[in-house]
Design a protein around this motif. Structure first.
Motif, PDB file in Angstrom:
ATOM      1  N   ARG A  19       0.880  -1.104  -0.002  1.00  0.00           N
ATOM      2  CA  ARG A  19      -0.051   0.015   0.111  1.00  0.00           C
ATOM      3  C   ARG A  19       0.918   1.184   0.160  1.00  0.00           C
ATOM      4  O   ARG A  19       1.584   1.585   0.990  1.00  0.00           O
ATOM      5  CB  ARG A  19      -0.814   0.041   1.201  1.00  0.00           C
ATOM      6  CG  ARG A  19      -1.781   1.137   0.995  1.00  0.00           C
ATOM      7  CD  ARG A  19      -3.146   1.269   2.081  1.00  0.00           C
ATOM      8  NE  ARG A  19      -2.465   1.836   3.326  1.00  0.00           N
ATOM      9  CZ  ARG A  19      -3.230   2.462   4.320  1.00  0.00           C
ATOM     10  NH1 ARG A  19      -4.609   2.383   4.183  1.00  0.00           N
ATOM     11  NH2 ARG A  19      -2.964   3.261   5.446  1.00  0.00           N
ATOM     12  N   SER A  21       1.403   5.217  -0.083  1.00  0.00           N
ATOM     13  CA  SER A  21       0.675   6.468   0.694  1.00  0.00           C
ATOM     14  C   SER A  21       1.300   7.885  -0.014  1.00  0.00           C
ATOM     15  O   SER A  21       2.357   7.808  -0.253  1.00  0.00           O
ATOM     16  CB  SER A  21       0.896   6.653   2.019  1.00  0.00           C
ATOM     17  OG  SER A  21       0.391   5.433   2.650  1.00  0.00           O
ATOM     18  N   THR A  77      -4.241  12.745   2.410  1.00  0.00           N
ATOM     19  CA  THR A  77      -3.380  11.524   1.941  1.00  0.00           C
ATOM     20  C   THR A  77      -4.258  10.574   0.830  1.00  0.00           C
ATOM     21  O   THR A  77      -5.414  10.325   1.230  1.00  0.00           O
ATOM     22  CB  THR A  77      -3.128  10.795   3.389  1.00  0.00           C
ATOM     23  OG1 THR A  77      -2.263  11.624   4.060  1.00  0.00           O
ATOM     24  CG2 THR A  77      -2.187   9.658   2.687  1.00  0.00           C
ATOM     25  N   TYR A  79      -4.073   7.001  -1.178  1.00  0.00           N
ATOM     26  CA  TYR A  79      -3.556   5.673  -1.025  1.00  0.00           C
ATOM     27  C   TYR A  79      -3.634   4.910  -2.418  1.00  0.00           C
ATOM     28  O   TYR A  79      -4.546   5.176  -3.196  1.00  0.00           O
ATOM     29  CB  TYR A  79      -4.359   4.865   0.016  1.00  0.00           C
ATOM     30  CG  TYR A  79      -4.267   5.669   1.467  1.00  0.00           C
ATOM     31  CD1 TYR A  79      -5.227   6.414   1.799  1.00  0.00           C
ATOM     32  CD2 TYR A  79      -2.956   5.460   2.210  1.00  0.00           C
ATOM     33  CE1 TYR A  79      -5.182   6.871   2.976  1.00  0.00           C
ATOM     34  CE2 TYR A  79      -3.010   6.191   3.268  1.00  0.00           C
ATOM     35  CZ  TYR A  79      -4.106   6.820   3.727  1.00  0.00           C
ATOM     36  OH  TYR A  79      -4.145   7.369   5.076  1.00  0.00           O
TER      37      TYR A  79
END
Length: 119
Positions: A19, A21, A77, A79
């Motif tokens: 993942r 970010s 943010t 992702y």
């Protein structure tokens, strides 16, 4: 001006997940789109996934069904959840943010994060 910093890259085995970010800071007012490009060695930078205001998403055909883009507006943010990774996903992944500027927009880029898929 918008500053972007990516994180979450690394080395993963085929079939694995990562993942990424992308944290935005600075003049983030009027950001209306964020997304991810990638660039593999010797290849052109290509769009991987995009997220625009209203939660509209767009994906490259090669990642549809495997990658998911999302955002947390409270954390500024974005992702990129990447599943079922394969060696062809190896690249530097760059986050971008588009900010409205009059009748046009300004695009900001992060420095990139390396993703390597290998056994």
């Amino acid at each position: 001006q918008v500053q972007l910093v990516e994180s979450g890259g690394g080395l993963v085995q085929p079939g694995g997940s990562l993942r990424l970010s992308c944290a935005a800071s600075g003049s983030i007012f009027s950001i209306y789109a964020m997304g991810w490009y990638r660039q593999a060695p010797g290849k052109q930078r290509e769009l991987v996934a995009a997220l625009t205001s209203g939660s509209n998403t767009n994906y490259a055909d090669s990642v549809k069904g495997r990658f998911t883009i999302s955002s947390d507006n409270a954390k500024n943010t974005a992702y990129l959840q990447m599943n079922s990774l394969n060696p062809e996903d190896t690249a530097v992944y760059y986050c971008y943010a588009d900010k409205a500027s009059g009748s046009t927009f300004i695009r900001s880029w992060g420095p990139g994060t390396q993703v390597a898929v290998s056994s």
